[in-house]
Motif scaffolding. Structure first.
Motif, PDB file in Angstrom:
ATOM      1  N   PRO A  29      12.895  -9.510  -5.506  1.00 12.34           N
ATOM      2  CA  PRO A  29      12.148  -9.562  -6.437  1.00 12.34           C
ATOM      3  C   PRO A  29      11.316  -8.647  -6.407  1.00 12.34           C
ATOM      4  N   GLY A  30      11.104  -7.807  -7.504  1.00 12.89           N
ATOM      5  CA  GLY A  30      10.050  -7.073  -6.815  1.00 12.89           C
ATOM      6  C   GLY A  30       8.779  -7.320  -6.942  1.00 12.89           C
ATOM      7  N   VAL A  31       7.945  -6.166  -6.089  1.00 12.31           N
ATOM      8  CA  VAL A  31       6.016  -6.066  -5.605  1.00 12.31           C
ATOM      9  C   VAL A  31       5.878  -4.894  -5.896  1.00 12.31           C
ATOM     10  N   VAL A  32       4.828  -4.486  -6.993  1.00 12.06           N
ATOM     11  CA  VAL A  32       4.043  -3.334  -6.827  1.00 12.06           C
ATOM     12  C   VAL A  32       2.362  -3.431  -5.690  1.00 12.06           C
ATOM     13  N   MET A  33       2.690  -2.974  -5.102  1.00 20.10           N
ATOM     14  CA  MET A  33       1.765  -2.614  -4.033  1.00 20.10           C
ATOM     15  C   MET A  33       0.710  -1.282  -4.568  1.00 20.10           C
ATOM     16  N   TYR A  34      -0.337  -1.106  -5.016  1.00 15.25           N
ATOM     17  CA  TYR A  34      -1.152  -0.280  -5.367  1.00 15.25           C
ATOM     18  C   TYR A  34      -2.346  -0.687  -4.278  1.00 15.25           C
ATOM     19  N   PRO A  35      -2.503   0.854  -3.509  1.00 13.68           N
ATOM     20  CA  PRO A  35      -3.023   1.311  -2.733  1.00 13.68           C
ATOM     21  C   PRO A  35      -4.771   1.340  -2.361  1.00 13.68           C
ATOM     22  N   ASP A  36      -5.355   1.654  -2.273  1.00 16.69           N
ATOM     23  CA  ASP A  36      -6.793   1.760  -1.892  1.00 16.69           C
ATOM     24  C   ASP A  36      -7.317   2.955  -2.481  1.00 16.69           C
ATOM     25  N   ALA A  37      -8.264   3.164  -2.438  1.00 16.21           N
ATOM     26  CA  ALA A  37      -9.041   4.931  -2.597  1.00 16.21           C
ATOM     27  C   ALA A  37      -8.907   5.472  -2.343  1.00 16.21           C
ATOM     28  N   GLY A  38      -7.727   5.806  -0.964  1.00 19.26           N
ATOM     29  CA  GLY A  38      -7.109   6.694  -0.862  1.00 19.26           C
ATOM     30  C   GLY A  38      -5.954   6.942  -1.327  1.00 19.26           C
ATOM     31  N   GLY A  39      -5.422   6.416  -1.355  1.00 22.52           N
ATOM     32  CA  GLY A  39      -4.070   6.616  -2.470  1.00 22.52           C
ATOM     33  C   GLY A  39      -2.766   6.152  -1.901  1.00 22.52           C
ATOM     34  N   THR A  40      -2.350   6.969  -2.372  1.00 25.43           N
ATOM     35  CA  THR A  40      -0.492   6.067  -1.492  1.00 25.43           C
ATOM     36  C   THR A  40      -0.852   7.348  -0.003  1.00 25.43           C
ATOM     37  N   ARG A  41      -0.078   6.657   1.023  1.00 29.41           N
ATOM     38  CA  ARG A  41       0.221   7.686   2.031  1.00 29.41           C
ATOM     39  C   ARG A  41       1.221   6.827   3.304  1.00 29.41           C
ATOM     40  N   GLN A  42       1.278   7.637   3.995  1.00 30.13           N
ATOM     41  CA  GLN A  42       2.434   6.879   5.447  1.00 30.13           C
ATOM     42  C   GLN A  42       1.705   5.959   5.758  1.00 30.13           C
ATOM     43  N   THR A  43       0.241   5.346   5.472  1.00 33.09           N
ATOM     44  CA  THR A  43       0.063   3.453   5.509  1.00 33.09           C
ATOM     45  C   THR A  43       0.672   2.751   4.557  1.00 33.09           C
ATOM     46  N   PHE A  44       0.904   3.475   4.081  1.00 31.10           N
ATOM     47  CA  PHE A  44       0.676   2.209   2.410  1.00 31.10           C
ATOM     48  C   PHE A  44       2.631   2.211   2.197  1.00 31.10           C
ATOM     49  N   ARG A  45       2.979   3.397   2.729  1.00 32.46           N
ATOM     50  CA  ARG A  45       4.486   3.686   3.008  1.00 32.46           C
ATOM     51  C   ARG A  45       4.954   2.206   4.239  1.00 32.46           C
TER      52      ARG A  45
END
Length: 245
Positions: A29-45
């Protein structure tokens, strides 16, 4: 399994994304994970891979792709550095509900096209501004969202005409909100407003206030709280497990 990097063509350009999956053949199943205000970065990977390891194909988009070549923010100082704070809020203001919905449709089309992904309805989850996006998308693109989750999301039940609670009667997804304590962007009164709207619309939902500050689930945020983060992972495993299969 390694995270792949790709781009999705939208009406406004090319949005960089990462797609993380579990080991094995899938599909999942697919999920979209939206980052916080800091945007996409290694933490979200890293967070995407942690969710992927629970059995999902997890897409993390660069929600600021319209600001081509934007410089990453230092989350330790962005809110105290006046110049960086101004740049951040300038970028945030461009991500309107209309843009959230249009981008989400492209993200869902991409997930549906991928051999690693199963189904035609997906999960969304998000943090801070991403938590608001998750619920906006559930109300604006309801036929594509089976479960929408928000963690320390702000502006979920505000006076803004784009507030997600005003979309309650459009939402068909299961909704989960994990709120922060003493958070001016989503107070207990706001929680009551959201609860009433979702209840009146017949939306299956849970709203919980965690004993932790805004940013509790994201490791590079100052208020990160390991116990609250563990609780949020358990909530995602439970809600997505029940709704996405």
């Amino acid at each position: 399994m390694p995270t792949i990097e790709d781009t999705i063509t939208t009406a406004d350009g090319a949005c960089a994304v990462t797609l993380s999956t579990p080991d094995g053949d899938g599909p999942w199943p697919g999920v979209v994970m939206y980052p916080d205000a800091g945007g996409t970065r290694q933490t979200f990977r890293d967070m995407a891979q942690q969710l992927a390891d629970l059995g999902y194909a997890v897409l993390v988009p660069d929600v600021y792709y319209r600001d081509q070549g934007w410089a990453p923010f230092d989350m330790a100082t962005v809110f105290t550095d006046e110049g960086e704070r101004k740049r951040l809020f300038g970028m945030i203001s461009k991500v309107t509900p209309d843009i959230m919905a249009a981008d989400a449709a492209a993200f869902f089309d991409y997930l549906e096209s991928r051999p690693e992904v199963s189904g035609t309805a997906f999960g969304t989850t998000g943090y801070c501004m991403g938590g608001r996006t998750s619920l906006v998308v559930a109300g604006r693109v309801p036929e594509r969202v089976a479960a929408a989750m928000s963690f320390h999301g702000g502006g979920l039940a505000s006076d803004d005409p784009g507030s997600p609670h005003l979309l309650a009667d459009q939402i068909t997804a299961t909704v989960y909100v994990g709120a922060a304590e003493n958070d001016a962007s989503f107070t207990e009164e706001n929680g009551e407003t959201l609860d009433k709207a979702l209840t009146a619309a017949g939306v299956e939902h849970t709203i919980e206030f965690y004993s932790a500050g805004h940013g509790f689930a994201v490791p590079d945020n100052g208020p990160y709280d390991a116990a609250a983060a563990t609780r949020h992972w358990a909530a995602m495993e439970r809600v997505f497990g029940a709704t996405l299969g």
